[in-house]
Write an enzyme that holds these catalytic residues in place. Structure first.
Site, short mmCIF file in Angstrom:
data_model
loop_
_atom_site.label_atom_id
_atom_site.label_comp_id
_atom_site.label_asym_id
_atom_site.label_seq_id
_atom_site.Cartn_x
_atom_site.Cartn_y
_atom_site.Cartn_z
N CYS A 60 63.45 -34.03 64.19
CA CYS A 60 64.61 -33.80 63.33
C CYS A 60 64.16 -33.48 61.91
O CYS A 60 63.35 -34.22 61.32
CB CYS A 60 65.51 -35.03 63.31
N CYS A 66 66.80 -38.92 55.51
CA CYS A 66 67.95 -39.64 56.07
C CYS A 66 67.57 -41.07 56.43
O CYS A 66 66.47 -41.33 56.93
CB CYS A 66 68.47 -38.90 57.30
N GLN A 285 82.30 -47.92 70.31
CA GLN A 285 80.85 -47.81 70.45
C GLN A 285 80.39 -46.39 70.12
O GLN A 285 81.00 -45.41 70.55
CB GLN A 285 80.43 -48.16 71.88
N GLU A 335 90.37 -61.47 69.67
CA GLU A 335 89.85 -60.60 68.62
C GLU A 335 90.54 -60.93 67.30
O GLU A 335 91.75 -61.15 67.25
CB GLU A 335 90.10 -59.14 68.97
N CYS A 455 74.28 -57.20 69.28
CA CYS A 455 73.82 -56.08 68.45
C CYS A 455 72.94 -56.59 67.32
O CYS A 455 72.72 -55.88 66.34
CB CYS A 455 75.00 -55.29 67.90
#
Length: 494
Positions: A60, A66, A285, A335, A455
Site C-alpha cells: 500500500c 497512514c 463490524q 446493551e 477486541c
C-alpha cells in the site's frame, strides 16, 4: 460449566472456550466519477492492480504516513498470533485454529476525517500521534467501493465549494464521513455480491440541525452523490446518503441528530444465517466476512434449545443468529447504547416464520446486578469493549456454582422490578409481548458455557486468567480470526 473466549484485536482473533473445572463440558467463549464497471477488488493472494506480484504483503502506497496499518508483510500471520499460541498452550490449548480471511479489501466500514480545502479536500486518517489528516484514496484495506465513493465525494465537495472542517477554529462544514458497505443484494448472484457492494454514506455536518444556515449545501451534495452513483446511474455505487449534525468540539464523531437524505433507508447484511439491519448510528463490524465466519464457528458450541444471554449485545446480531440457527428457547440481549434498539427491531422483522422462541432486547448496563441477568440462562455470550469485562461481571461468573446452590433463597432479590425502560420483546411472531419469566426455572438454570469474543488482547488475557484461576472455569477451546489484517490486533474467541 463452560466458558468460551473470543478476543477481537487488530490481528488474528483467538476464540476460546472454557468449562467449569469440576465438569467435563466445554466452555466457549482508483478515481471515478461515474464508474461504468465495478471497482477492482482484492482477494486473498491476488494483488489489486493487474500484473502486481501475488504475495501476502500489504503493498500500500499510504503505509508510511497512514496510522491505520502497522505492518506490511505476512498479513496472514499477524504479530500477536505467536503470543496467542503461547498463551493458550499455557492454559492447555495446543490446537489454536486461525482463520486468516481476506487480506485486502476487507474493511466494509470506515470513519474518515475530512480536512484540507474545498478545491483539494483531504479524506482519510490522522497521522500517528497527530491531528494531521492523511488522504488514503488507494487504501488496500478498504473495500474498493469505499475508495470509489471517497473519490466521488471529493468531486462533490469541490463542485459545491463545501468547506472541510478546521479543528483549530471550529469552522467549516463537513467534519467526517462514514462509509458503510452492504454486500447483500438478492438481485445479484451470491458469488458477485461482495464485489458489487454498495456504500451508505453518512456526512457529519458542522451544524446543529437541518434548519441551520448552510445546510442547503448538504442537500446539494447528497443529490450529486445520488445522481452520479445512485440506482439510475451507469454503475450503482451508492446505497444511500445520511446527514449527521455535530457541533461539539470534542473528539466524538457523531452527534445525536440524524437525517435520511436519499436512497434506501435500511442497510441490510446477511451474517450468521440471518438478515441484519444496521442503522448508521449503530455499531457494525468493519470486517463483515470475518464476523460471519466467527458467528458460524460459535454456533457449534451452543446446544439446540438452550437459554442464551448476550451481554454487550449491540444490535443483537450474535443473539439473533444463535436464536435462529440453534433454535434457542430464550435469548436476552443486553446493551447500554439505546441507538442499537432500532436495528434490533428491524432485524427481528426478518426472522423465519418458523421461529418460536422468546427474544428480548434490554437497554441496561451489564455491570448492574449481573446475577439477575445470568439467572435462567444456559449459555452466556460476552463481546465487551477493549477494556474487557466489568469487575462485577467477573465476580458474578466466579460465583455461579455457589449461586446455583442458593437459587431458591436468592430468587426473591433477583425478581424484583428493574429500574429500566420496558425492553422491546418478541415472543413467537407477535409484534410486542411481555417476556414470560415464569417459563424459566430460576431455581435450577444457571450458565454452563461462556463464549467470550474480545477486541482487546491484554484485557482478554487478564479476564481469562481471572476466570480460570478461580478453579470454577477451565479453558477448553480457542479460535483466532484475522479481523484486522495489517494491524497489531486480532479477534479471539471460543
Amino acid at each position: 460449566m463452560a466458558l468460551s473466549l473470543a478476543p477481537a484485536f487488530h490481528c488474528p482473533a483467538p476464540f476460546a472456550r472454557l468449562r467449569p473445572a469440576t465438569a467435563t463440558a466445554t466452555t466457549t467463549r482508483p478515481a471515478v466519477s461515474r464508474p461504468s464497471t465495478p471497482p477492482p477488488i482484492l482477494r486473498q493472494g491476488i494483488a489489486a492492480e493487474p500484473g502486481a506480484l501475488c504475495s501476502n504483503a500489504l503493498q500500500c502506497q499510504h503505509f508510511q504516513e497512514c496510522s491505520g496499518c502497522s505492518h506490511e508483510t505476512a498479513l496472514d500471520c499477524p504479530p500477536l498470533l505467536s503470543e496467542a499460541k503461547k498463551f493458550f498452550v499455557r492454559h492447555g490449548i495446543s490446537d489454536l485454529s486461525f482463520d486468516s480471511g481476506l487480506l485486502w479489501g476487507w474493511r466494509c466500514r470506515a470513519k474518515l476525517a475530512v480536512r484540507g480545502s474545498a478545491k483539494e479536500p483531504m479524506i482519510g486518517l490522522y497521522e500517528e500521534g497527530s491531528h494531521n489528516v492523511v488522504g488514503i484514496p488507494f487504501c488496500k484495506a478498504h473495500h474498493p467501493s469505499i475508495n470509489a465513493a471517497v473519490e466521488l465525494l471529493k468531486q462533490g465537495i469541490a463542485l459545491f465549494n463545501v468547506q472541510p472542517y478546521d479543528e483549530d477554529s471550529g469552522t467549516g462544514e463537513l467534519r467526517y464521513v462514514q462509509m458503510a458497505v452492504t454486500t447483500y443484494d438478492t438481485s445479484v448472484p451470491a458469488s458477485e455480491r461482495y464485489l458489487k457492494g454498495k456504500v451508505q454514506i453518512s456526512l457529519v455536518w458542522n451544524s446543529r440541525s437541518e434548519k441551520s444556515p448552510g445546510v442547503e449545501k448538504a442537500d446539494a451534495l447528497s443529490g450529486f452523490l445520488w445522481r452520479k452513483g445512485g440506482q439510475n446511474s451507469s454503475y450503482h455505487l451508492i446505497h444511500s446518503v445520511w446527514i449527521n449534525f455535530q457541533t461539539s468540539s470534542t473528539n466524538v464523531i457523531f452527534g445525536h441528530r440524524w437525517r435520511h437524505m436519499i436512497g434506501e433507508k435500511d442497510l441490510w447484511e446477511h451474517m450468521g444465517g440471518i438478515d441484519v439491519s444496521l442503522a448508521p448510528s449503530s455499531f457494525g463490524q468493519a470486517n463483515t466476512k470475518a464476523f460471519d465466519s466467527l458467528l458460524h464457528k460459535l454456533q457449534k458450541y451452543v446446544p439446540v434449545g438452550e437459554n442464551v444471554v448476550d451481554l454487550y449485545a449491540g444490535a443483537g446480531v450474535i443473539g439473533l443468529s444463535l436464536a435462529v440457527t440453534r433454535k434457542c428457547r430464550t435469548v436476552k440481549c443486553l446493551e447500554v447504547n439505546k441507538e442499537a434498539k432500532l436495528s434490533f427491531e428491524r432485524s427481528i422483522s426478518r426472522l423465519p416464520k418458523s421461529f418460536s422462541g422468546n427474544i428480548s432486547w434490554h437497554q441496561t448496563d451489564v455491570a448492574m446486578e449481573p446475577l439477575y441477568w445470568l439467572e435462567g440462562s444456559d449459555v452466556v455470550v460476552v463481546d465487551p469493549p477493549r477494556k474487557g469485562l466489568h469487575p462485577s461481571l467477573i465476580e458474578a461468573l466466579q460465583k455461579l456454582p455457589s449461586s446455583s446452590k442458593k437459587a431458591v433463597q436468592m430468587t426473591g432479590s433477583f425478581t424484583r422490578k428493574k429500574e429500566e425502560k420496558r425492553p422491546w420483546v418478541l415472543q413467537a411472531r407477535e409484534a410486542c409481548a411481555e417476556l414470560n419469566n415464569s417459563s424459566i426455572d430460576k431455581g435450577q438454570s444457571w450458565p454452563h458455557t461462556i463464549i467470550y469474543i474480545s477486541c482487546g488482547w491484554e484485557s482478554f488475557k487478564k479476564d481469562c486468567d481471572s476466570l480460570v484461576s478461580s478453579k470454577i472455569w477451565r479453558l477448553e477451546k480457542a479460535h483466532a480470526f484475522n479481523f484486522f489484517p495489517g494491524t497489531k490486533s486480532f479477534v479471539t474467541g471460543k
